[in-house]
Scaffold this motif. Structure first.
Motif, PDB file in Angstrom:
ATOM      1  N   ALA A 190     -17.223  20.121 -35.690  1.00 46.90           N
ATOM      2  CA  ALA A 190     -17.488  20.204 -34.338  1.00 46.90           C
ATOM      3  C   ALA A 190     -17.792  21.591 -33.882  1.00 46.90           C
ATOM      4  O   ALA A 190     -18.608  21.670 -32.956  1.00 46.90           O
ATOM      5  CB  ALA A 190     -16.316  19.575 -33.572  1.00 46.90           C
ATOM      6  N   LEU A 191     -17.206  22.443 -34.399  1.00 46.32           N
ATOM      7  CA  LEU A 191     -17.113  24.049 -33.955  1.00 46.32           C
ATOM      8  C   LEU A 191     -18.641  24.488 -34.497  1.00 46.32           C
ATOM      9  O   LEU A 191     -19.016  25.717 -33.949  1.00 46.32           O
ATOM     10  CB  LEU A 191     -16.140  24.649 -34.352  1.00 46.32           C
ATOM     11  N   ALA A 192     -19.094  24.098 -35.633  1.00 46.10           N
ATOM     12  CA  ALA A 192     -20.073  24.891 -36.103  1.00 46.10           C
ATOM     13  C   ALA A 192     -21.346  25.234 -35.596  1.00 46.10           C
ATOM     14  O   ALA A 192     -21.903  26.290 -35.542  1.00 46.10           O
ATOM     15  CB  ALA A 192     -20.742  24.032 -37.458  1.00 46.10           C
ATOM     16  N   PRO A 193     -21.858  24.223 -34.890  1.00 45.87           N
ATOM     17  CA  PRO A 193     -23.196  24.602 -33.848  1.00 45.87           C
ATOM     18  C   PRO A 193     -22.688  25.786 -32.777  1.00 45.87           C
ATOM     19  O   PRO A 193     -23.751  26.604 -32.629  1.00 45.87           O
ATOM     20  CB  PRO A 193     -23.370  23.182 -32.841  1.00 45.87           C
ATOM     21  N   PHE A 194     -21.502  26.011 -32.642  1.00 41.99           N
ATOM     22  CA  PHE A 194     -21.183  26.923 -31.491  1.00 41.99           C
ATOM     23  C   PHE A 194     -20.942  28.444 -32.226  1.00 41.99           C
ATOM     24  O   PHE A 194     -20.943  29.330 -31.533  1.00 41.99           O
ATOM     25  CB  PHE A 194     -20.068  26.626 -30.838  1.00 41.99           C
ATOM     26  N   MET A 195     -20.743  28.255 -33.506  1.00 42.69           N
ATOM     27  CA  MET A 195     -20.325  29.588 -34.170  1.00 42.69           C
ATOM     28  C   MET A 195     -21.439  29.980 -34.739  1.00 42.69           C
ATOM     29  O   MET A 195     -21.577  31.147 -35.294  1.00 42.69           O
ATOM     30  CB  MET A 195     -19.006  29.238 -35.128  1.00 42.69           C
ATOM     31  N   ALA A 196     -22.651  29.335 -34.908  1.00 45.29           N
ATOM     32  CA  ALA A 196     -23.751  29.619 -35.716  1.00 45.29           C
ATOM     33  C   ALA A 196     -24.269  31.237 -35.430  1.00 45.29           C
ATOM     34  O   ALA A 196     -25.041  31.987 -36.422  1.00 45.29           O
ATOM     35  CB  ALA A 196     -24.701  28.617 -35.670  1.00 45.29           C
ATOM     36  N   ASP A 230     -17.119  18.459 -24.234  1.00 45.20           N
ATOM     37  CA  ASP A 230     -15.889  18.081 -24.626  1.00 45.20           C
ATOM     38  C   ASP A 230     -15.768  16.973 -25.410  1.00 45.20           C
ATOM     39  O   ASP A 230     -16.391  15.985 -25.401  1.00 45.20           O
ATOM     40  CB  ASP A 230     -14.942  17.343 -23.022  1.00 45.20           C
ATOM     41  N   LEU A 231     -15.304  17.155 -26.886  1.00 48.80           N
ATOM     42  CA  LEU A 231     -15.617  16.365 -27.728  1.00 48.80           C
ATOM     43  C   LEU A 231     -14.523  15.801 -28.401  1.00 48.80           C
ATOM     44  O   LEU A 231     -13.250  16.283 -28.555  1.00 48.80           O
ATOM     45  CB  LEU A 231     -16.186  17.113 -29.031  1.00 48.80           C
ATOM     46  N   ALA A 232     -14.690  14.212 -28.613  1.00 52.45           N
ATOM     47  CA  ALA A 232     -13.593  13.670 -29.111  1.00 52.45           C
ATOM     48  C   ALA A 232     -13.299  14.037 -30.697  1.00 52.45           C
ATOM     49  O   ALA A 232     -14.179  14.007 -31.618  1.00 52.45           O
ATOM     50  CB  ALA A 232     -13.697  11.912 -29.113  1.00 52.45           C
ATOM     51  N   MET A 233     -11.875  14.123 -30.916  1.00 49.76           N
ATOM     52  CA  MET A 233     -11.421  14.513 -32.492  1.00 49.76           C
ATOM     53  C   MET A 233     -10.479  13.495 -32.882  1.00 49.76           C
ATOM     54  O   MET A 233      -9.980  12.923 -32.113  1.00 49.76           O
ATOM     55  CB  MET A 233     -10.876  15.938 -32.271  1.00 49.76           C
ATOM     56  N   PRO A 234     -10.149  13.498 -34.113  1.00 50.16           N
ATOM     57  CA  PRO A 234      -9.280  12.573 -34.602  1.00 50.16           C
ATOM     58  C   PRO A 234      -7.880  12.690 -34.141  1.00 50.16           C
ATOM     59  O   PRO A 234      -7.452  13.895 -33.600  1.00 50.16           O
ATOM     60  CB  PRO A 234      -9.370  12.964 -36.340  1.00 50.16           C
ATOM     61  N   ALA A 235      -7.224  11.561 -34.414  1.00 48.03           N
ATOM     62  CA  ALA A 235      -5.645  11.782 -33.824  1.00 48.03           C
ATOM     63  C   ALA A 235      -5.480  11.993 -32.352  1.00 48.03           C
ATOM     64  O   ALA A 235      -4.668  12.466 -32.002  1.00 48.03           O
ATOM     65  CB  ALA A 235      -5.016  12.584 -34.720  1.00 48.03           C
ATOM     66  N   ASN A 236      -6.425  11.493 -31.710  1.00 47.13           N
ATOM     67  CA  ASN A 236      -6.286  11.343 -30.218  1.00 47.13           C
ATOM     68  C   ASN A 236      -6.401  12.827 -29.641  1.00 47.13           C
ATOM     69  O   ASN A 236      -5.539  13.247 -28.678  1.00 47.13           O
ATOM     70  CB  ASN A 236      -5.035  10.835 -29.541  1.00 47.13           C
ATOM     71  N   ARG A 291      -8.845  16.525 -28.737  1.00 47.62           N
ATOM     72  CA  ARG A 291     -10.053  16.962 -28.311  1.00 47.62           C
ATOM     73  C   ARG A 291     -10.635  18.448 -28.513  1.00 47.62           C
ATOM     74  O   ARG A 291      -9.646  18.788 -29.063  1.00 47.62           O
ATOM     75  CB  ARG A 291     -10.186  16.892 -26.522  1.00 47.62           C
ATOM     76  N   LEU A 292     -11.702  18.639 -28.613  1.00 50.07           N
ATOM     77  CA  LEU A 292     -12.350  20.208 -28.513  1.00 50.07           C
ATOM     78  C   LEU A 292     -13.012  20.395 -27.499  1.00 50.07           C
ATOM     79  O   LEU A 292     -14.135  19.627 -27.194  1.00 50.07           O
ATOM     80  CB  LEU A 292     -13.241  20.125 -29.866  1.00 50.07           C
ATOM     81  N   LEU A 293     -12.364  21.333 -26.393  1.00 48.70           N
ATOM     82  CA  LEU A 293     -13.304  21.556 -25.223  1.00 48.70           C
ATOM     83  C   LEU A 293     -13.919  22.960 -25.473  1.00 48.70           C
ATOM     84  O   LEU A 293     -13.163  23.857 -26.178  1.00 48.70           O
ATOM     85  CB  LEU A 293     -12.101  21.872 -24.007  1.00 48.70           C
ATOM     86  N   VAL A 294     -15.146  22.878 -25.134  1.00 49.07           N
ATOM     87  CA  VAL A 294     -15.909  24.102 -25.328  1.00 49.07           C
ATOM     88  C   VAL A 294     -16.489  24.863 -23.680  1.00 49.07           C
ATOM     89  O   VAL A 294     -16.870  23.929 -23.160  1.00 49.07           O
ATOM     90  CB  VAL A 294     -16.898  23.835 -26.244  1.00 49.07           C
ATOM     91  N   TRP A 295     -16.453  25.802 -23.617  1.00 45.88           N
ATOM     92  CA  TRP A 295     -16.873  26.658 -22.552  1.00 45.88           C
ATOM     93  C   TRP A 295     -17.783  27.821 -23.044  1.00 45.88           C
ATOM     94  O   TRP A 295     -17.685  28.279 -24.166  1.00 45.88           O
ATOM     95  CB  TRP A 295     -15.937  27.258 -21.518  1.00 45.88           C
ATOM     96  N   ARG A 296     -18.498  28.463 -21.988  1.00 44.63           N
ATOM     97  CA  ARG A 296     -19.302  29.697 -22.112  1.00 44.63           C
ATOM     98  C   ARG A 296     -19.108  30.545 -21.211  1.00 44.63           C
ATOM     99  O   ARG A 296     -19.347  29.835 -19.913  1.00 44.63           O
ATOM    100  CB  ARG A 296     -20.642  29.493 -22.486  1.00 44.63           C
ATOM    101  N   ARG A 297     -18.866  31.647 -21.277  1.00 40.55           N
ATOM    102  CA  ARG A 297     -18.601  32.789 -20.257  1.00 40.55           C
ATOM    103  C   ARG A 297     -20.018  33.114 -19.713  1.00 40.55           C
ATOM    104  O   ARG A 297     -21.068  33.399 -20.211  1.00 40.55           O
ATOM    105  CB  ARG A 297     -18.279  34.053 -20.809  1.00 40.55           C
ATOM    106  N   GLU A 298     -19.887  33.056 -18.277  1.00 49.82           N
ATOM    107  CA  GLU A 298     -21.219  33.024 -17.553  1.00 49.82           C
ATOM    108  C   GLU A 298     -21.456  34.778 -17.586  1.00 49.82           C
ATOM    109  O   GLU A 298     -20.797  35.729 -17.776  1.00 49.82           O
ATOM    110  CB  GLU A 298     -20.975  32.650 -16.183  1.00 49.82           C
TER     111      GLU A 298
END
Length: 205
Positions: A20-26, A190-196, A198-205
């Protein structure tokens, strides 16, 4: 090496988090992990993404275990663990050693429900001082929505948390989103992850 702590949950969640995180860390370069715990996430992600300088951090009591993992693997992009805790006013909300360069990404897993709400507020308030414009913020863990639990297991987990420390508990996603907005971070995903979780992602303005 002796003294290496281990959390079974890391073995279960590190791959889904990485996917889930890979696209944001590229396109990132310097990542601060807040609340590195055992250090196993730091070890795994630094090994997976050699283009990143990965900075683990946690309460000073946890640094020895993180350093045990780091010493064994000797990854060139996994930096020495730093002591870092969200502090309440009038102390600086997040204080890193003088001269530490700002980060273009921040990651934290399973921390907000352990901290008091006042410390969660302090954490978000301190993020602008340690990040650059355009920085990515990603937080993994359980969250409530519209004031309700997303599963019975999360409800039971919340009871366990509060029995252990009345100040802790699963946080409302909407309240966390508001803190991020106040700190200048816009919601990205706001991504659904296993075991109930989430992965919340933001970007600083």
């Amino acid at each position: 090496m002796a003294g290496k702590p281990s959390a079974p949950s890391v073995q279960r969640n590190r791959e889904p988090i990485a996917q889930a995180l890979a696209p944001f860390m590229a396109d990132r370069r310097r990542v601060l992990e807040i609340g590195s715990g055992t250090g196993e996430h730091a070890l795994y992600f630094a090994g997976l993404w050699p283009h990143l300088q990965w900075q683990p951090s946690d309460h000073a009591d946890h640094l020895t275990g993180i350093e045990a993992w780091r010493a064994e693997e000797a990854l060139p992009n996994l930096l020495p663990a730093q002591a870092l805790q969200a502090a309440l006013p009038p102390a600086p909300a997040l204080a890193l050693p003088t001269g530490t360069a700002p980060f273009d990404a921040v990651f934290s897993a399973n921390t907000l429900h352990i901290m008091s709400w006042a410390h969660v507020q302090a954490l978000f308030a301190g993020l602008p001082s340690i990040t650059v414009a355009g920085a990515v913020l990603a937080v993994y863990g359980p969250f409530n929505y519209a004031g309700g639990f997303t599963s019975e297991s999360n409800a039971q987990f919340d009871l366990w948390l509060k029995a252990r420390d009345a100040r802790s508990g699963i946080r409302d996603a909407e309240a966390v989103q508001a803190l991020a907005a106040q700190a200048g971070f816009s919601a990205v995903d706001d991504l659904a992850m296993p075991a109930n979780n989430r992965l919340l992602v933001w970007r600083r303005e």
